[in-house]
Design a protein around this motif. Structure first.
Motif, PDB file in Angstrom:
ATOM      1  N   SER A  77      25.436 -31.965   1.645  1.00  0.00           N
ATOM      2  CA  SER A  77      26.074 -33.207   1.227  1.00  0.00           C
ATOM      3  C   SER A  77      26.795 -33.918   2.367  1.00  0.00           C
ATOM      4  CB  SER A  77      27.082 -32.932   0.103  1.00  0.00           C
ATOM      5  OG  SER A  77      28.070 -32.040   0.546  1.00  0.00           O
ATOM      6  N   LYS A  78      26.549 -33.529   3.616  1.00  0.00           N
ATOM      7  CA  LYS A  78      27.152 -34.209   4.741  1.00  0.00           C
ATOM      8  C   LYS A  78      26.273 -35.379   5.181  1.00  0.00           C
ATOM      9  CE  LYS A  78      29.498 -30.096   6.516  1.00  0.00           C
ATOM     10  NZ  LYS A  78      29.651 -29.175   7.652  1.00  0.00           N
ATOM     11  N   ASN A  79      26.919 -36.560   5.297  1.00  0.00           N
ATOM     12  CA  ASN A  79      26.233 -37.750   5.787  1.00  0.00           C
ATOM     13  C   ASN A  79      24.986 -38.092   4.963  1.00  0.00           C
ATOM     14  OD1 ASN A  79      28.106 -37.903   7.892  1.00  0.00           O
ATOM     15  ND2 ASN A  79      26.871 -36.574   9.192  1.00  0.00           N
ATOM     16  N   VAL A  80      25.049 -37.908   3.647  1.00  0.00           N
ATOM     17  CA  VAL A  80      23.902 -38.238   2.810  1.00  0.00           C
ATOM     18  C   VAL A  80      23.979 -39.661   2.286  1.00  0.00           C
ATOM     19  CG1 VAL A  80      23.557 -35.858   2.114  1.00  0.00           C
ATOM     20  CG2 VAL A  80      25.021 -37.335   0.741  1.00  0.00           C
ATOM     21  N   TYR A  81      25.103 -40.330   2.473  1.00  0.00           N
ATOM     22  CA  TYR A  81      25.255 -41.694   2.024  1.00  0.00           C
ATOM     23  C   TYR A  81      25.016 -42.639   3.198  1.00  0.00           C
ATOM     24  CZ  TYR A  81      27.579 -39.330  -1.830  1.00  0.00           C
ATOM     25  OH  TYR A  81      27.884 -38.510  -2.869  1.00  0.00           O
ATOM     26  N   PHE A  86      28.670 -47.264   1.876  1.00  0.00           N
ATOM     27  CA  PHE A  86      30.107 -47.087   2.077  1.00  0.00           C
ATOM     28  C   PHE A  86      30.767 -48.411   2.412  1.00  0.00           C
ATOM     29  CE2 PHE A  86      33.803 -46.516   4.773  1.00  0.00           C
ATOM     30  CZ  PHE A  86      34.571 -45.672   3.990  1.00  0.00           C
ATOM     31  N   PHE A  87      30.183 -49.170   3.307  1.00  0.00           N
ATOM     32  CA  PHE A  87      30.795 -50.422   3.740  1.00  0.00           C
ATOM     33  C   PHE A  87      30.881 -51.410   2.580  1.00  0.00           C
ATOM     34  CE2 PHE A  87      31.307 -54.377   6.098  1.00  0.00           C
ATOM     35  CZ  PHE A  87      32.206 -53.989   7.078  1.00  0.00           C
ATOM     36  N   LYS A 158      30.676 -41.879  10.651  1.00  0.00           N
ATOM     37  CA  LYS A 158      31.977 -42.331  11.149  1.00  0.00           C
ATOM     38  C   LYS A 158      31.789 -43.436  12.186  1.00  0.00           C
ATOM     39  CE  LYS A 158      33.557 -39.003   8.599  1.00  0.00           C
ATOM     40  NZ  LYS A 158      32.260 -38.501   8.113  1.00  0.00           N
ATOM     41  N   THR A 159      31.210 -44.560  11.756  1.00  0.00           N
ATOM     42  CA  THR A 159      30.988 -45.687  12.659  1.00  0.00           C
ATOM     43  C   THR A 159      32.283 -46.468  12.855  1.00  0.00           C
ATOM     44  OG1 THR A 159      30.413 -47.191  10.851  1.00  0.00           O
ATOM     45  CG2 THR A 159      28.624 -45.867  11.803  1.00  0.00           C
ATOM     46  N   LYS A 163      35.321 -47.043  10.131  1.00  0.00           N
ATOM     47  CA  LYS A 163      36.695 -46.682  10.460  1.00  0.00           C
ATOM     48  C   LYS A 163      37.625 -47.887  10.327  1.00  0.00           C
ATOM     49  CE  LYS A 163      35.576 -42.918  13.681  1.00  0.00           C
ATOM     50  NZ  LYS A 163      35.648 -42.452  15.087  1.00  0.00           N
ATOM     51  N   ALA A 164      37.148 -49.047  10.782  1.00  0.00           N
ATOM     52  CA  ALA A 164      37.985 -50.247  10.750  1.00  0.00           C
ATOM     53  C   ALA A 164      38.292 -50.681   9.317  1.00  0.00           C
ATOM     54  CB  ALA A 164      37.295 -51.379  11.509  1.00  0.00           C
ATOM     55  N   ILE A 165      37.285 -50.720   8.473  1.00  0.00           N
ATOM     56  CA  ILE A 165      37.518 -51.189   7.106  1.00  0.00           C
ATOM     57  C   ILE A 165      38.322 -50.172   6.305  1.00  0.00           C
ATOM     58  CG2 ILE A 165      35.421 -50.273   5.990  1.00  0.00           C
ATOM     59  CD1 ILE A 165      35.204 -53.110   4.666  1.00  0.00           C
ATOM     60  N   LEU A 166      38.175 -48.902   6.639  1.00  0.00           N
ATOM     61  CA  LEU A 166      39.008 -47.876   6.001  1.00  0.00           C
ATOM     62  C   LEU A 166      40.472 -48.080   6.392  1.00  0.00           C
ATOM     63  CD1 LEU A 166      38.799 -45.150   4.316  1.00  0.00           C
ATOM     64  CD2 LEU A 166      38.963 -44.003   6.533  1.00  0.00           C
ATOM     65  N   PHE A 167      40.710 -48.331   7.681  1.00  0.00           N
ATOM     66  CA  PHE A 167      42.075 -48.555   8.157  1.00  0.00           C
ATOM     67  C   PHE A 167      42.714 -49.745   7.459  1.00  0.00           C
ATOM     68  CE2 PHE A 167      44.777 -51.159  10.900  1.00  0.00           C
ATOM     69  CZ  PHE A 167      45.833 -50.287  11.128  1.00  0.00           C
TER      70      PHE A 167
END
Length: 422
Positions: A77-81, A86-87, A158-159, A163-167
Motif C-alpha cells: 500500500s505504499k505509493n499506490v495512489y 492526492f492533489f 512526496k513531490t 508538500k506545498a499544498i499539504l503545508f
C-alpha cells in the motif's frame, strides 16, 4: 505518539495528586493538601486502565482473522495512489479551509479577538444561533479532513507540489483556529493529523514537536492573556500548575470525601444529558432550578462536589475531574475500577482501529476515529464526563463530517488498496 498522549492523561493527574498530598495548595478546592492515600488509589486506577487497554489489544489480535491480510496490505500500500488524486483532494480541502476561514474571521468576527476589541469569552458567548457551525468545523470537520490528508499523503508520492499544498492546508487551518483566542485550539485542530504523521516516531522526535507546541502555547499566552500574566516566570509557573495540580487536585478531593464517608450527589441522571438539553427541558429540567440542572450535567456535578457555587458554575467556572473521580462518584471504589476498565478498553480499541487504518490507507475511517479520540476520548480521559463520548451532538457532528469527507474525496480514493485492485 498515541501512547504519549494517553500517558500524559494518566501521569499528569498523578503528579498533581502527589503534589497536593505533599502539601501543595489545591487551586480548584482552595485548601492546603495533605496525605490521604489518593496517590495509591490513583496508581491502582492506572494499573487497571493499563491492563484493560493492553488486554483489549491482545484479545483483538488473537481473534482477528485479518492479521495476515494487514501485513500483506502494508507491503503493497505504499505509493499506490496517484499524485493527481492526492492533489485534487488536497485542493478541495484547501478551498474548505479558505472559505471557512473567511466566514469565521470576518463573518463571525474572530478578527476582533485577535485585534483585542473583544475578549475570547465574550466572543464565544455571542456567536448566536449559528454558533454551532464554527464549533462543528473546528472540532470535527476540519480535523477529519486534515487527518484524512495525512493518511493519504503517507501513501502518495512526496513531490514538491504535494508538500506545498499539504503545508498550506495545515497553516491556514492552524491560523484560523488560533483566532478563537484560546492557547491550544490550533494545536488541538492539528493533533489528529499529527498522530498520523508521528504514529511511530521516537521520543526525540516527539520531544521536538512538544517543544514547538509548548512555544506556541507560551506565545499565545502573551498574546491573548497578557493582562493577567505579563512575565515569563508567571506564565511558566501557571502552565506547570495547570498541567499537574489542576489535573489532579479534584481527584484528590473526591477520594478524600469517599474515604471519610462523605456523600455524593446521584450520578446516573447526568447520562440523560446525552440526548441534549432540549430533551431535558421536555422532562422539566431547566436552569430555573440550578440544583436539578446540576443533577443532570456532570460538569456541574463535579463543580458542586468540589464546593463551587451553582451561581459560579452558571457563569462558566469549570474544573478538571478525571474519570477516576467520576468512577468514585458513580459507584465508589467499584465504580472507579469499572470506569478504569472501560477507559482502558476504549483506548485499546481506538489504538487498533487507528493503526490498521494507517497501515491500510483507509483514510476516511482512520480520520474519523483519530479525530474522535483527540476531541472526545482524550478530553474525557483528562476531565471526566462520560456523556461526552456519546452525546447527540457528537453523533450528528461525525455523521455530517462523514457526509462531507465522502463527497470531497475523489471516488474510490482513500479505500483499502486491495479493494482498488492493487
Amino acid at each position: 505518539m498515541y501512547w504519549y498522549i494517553v500517558g500524559f492523561s494518566l501521569i499528569s493527574p498523578l503528579v498533581g495528586i502527589y503534589l497536593v498530598e505533599g502539601g501543595h495548595l489545591s487551586w480548584s478546592i482552595g485548601v492546603i493538601g495533605y496525605p490521604n492515600g489518593a496517590s495509591i488509589a490513583y496508581l491502582q486506577y492506572i494499573l487497571v486502565f493499563s491492563a484493560s487497554s493492553f488486554g483489549t489489544i491482545a484479545l483483538i489480535r488473537l481473534t482477528s482473522i485479518a492479521a495476515k491480510r494487514q501485513r500483506t496490505a502494508s507491503k503493497i500500500s505504499k505509493n499506490v495512489y496517484t499524485d493527481r488524486d492526492f492533489f485534487t483532494f488536497a485542493q478541495r480541502v484547501l478551498w474548505v479551509n479558505i472559505i471557512f476561514g473567511i466566514v469565521f474571521v470576518f463573518g463571525f468576527g474572530s478578527i476582533k479577538v485577535v485585534l483585542g476589541y473583544v475578549d475570547k469569552g465574550s466572543f464565544r458567548s455571542t456567536l448566536g444561533v449559528l454558533g454551532f457551525i464554527p464549533y462543528l468545523f473546528t472540532k470535527t470537520i476540519i480535523p477529519v479532513l486534515l487527518a484524512c490528508l495525512a493518511i493519504l499523503y503517507l501513501k502518495s508520492a512526496k513531490t514538491k507540489a504535494n508538500k506545498a499544498i499539504l503545508f498550506w492546508n495545515f497553516f491556514i487551518a492552524f491560523v484560523v483556529a488560533m483566532t478563537w483566542g484560546f492557547k491550544t485550539t490550533g494545536i488541538a485542530l492539528l493533533l489528529p493529523a499529527g498522530i498520523v504523521f508521528l504514529w511511530s516516531a521516537n521520543i526525540l522526535i516527539i520531544m521536538k514537536y512538544f517543544i514547538y507546541g509548548f512555544s506556541i502555547i507560551v506565545g499565545a499566552f502573551f498574546v491573548f492573556d497578557a493582562g493577567t500574566n505579563s512575565n515569563s516566570t508567571d506564565v511558566l509557573n501557571f502552565l506547570f500548575i495547570r498541567a499537574t495540580v489542576l489535573q489532579g487536585d479534584v481527584s484528590w478531593w473526591v477520594w478524600d470525601i469517599y474515604t471519610t464517608n462523605g456523600d455524593f450527589p446521584p450520578y446516573f441522571g447526568t447520562l440523560l444529558a446525552a440526548l441534549g438539553d432540549k430533551f431535558l427541558v421536555i422532562l422539566g429540567v431547566t436552569q430555573n432550578d440550578l440544583m436539578v440542572w446540576m443533577l443532570h450535567h456532570y460538569d456541574w456535578l463535579i463543580n458542586y462536589v468540589a464546593g463551587v457555587s451553582l451561581g459560579d458554575t452558571a457563569n462558566g467556572h469549570s474544573i478538571v475531574g478525571t474519570p477516576f473521580s467520576e468512577g468514585l462518584i458513580m459507584g465508589g471504589y467499584v465504580g472507579m475500577i469499572v470506569i478504569a476498565s472501560l477507559a482502558g478498553s476504549l483506548v485499546g480499541l481506538m489504538y487498533v482501529n487507528i493503526r490498521n487504518a494507517i497501515l491500510l490507507g483507509k483514510a476516511i475511517k482512520g480520520s474519523l476515529v483519530t479525530t474522535y479520540f483527540c476531541f472526545y476520548v482524550f478530553p474525557w480521559l483528562v476531565g471526566g464526563g462520560l456523556v461526552q463520548l456519546f452525546h447527540i451532538s457528537v453523533i450528528v457532528g461525525f455523521f455530517l463530517s462523514y457526509a462531507i469527507v465522502s463527497q470531497i474525496v475523489p471516488r474510490g480514493y482513500g479505500q483499502e488498496p486491495e479493494l482498488l485492485g492493487h
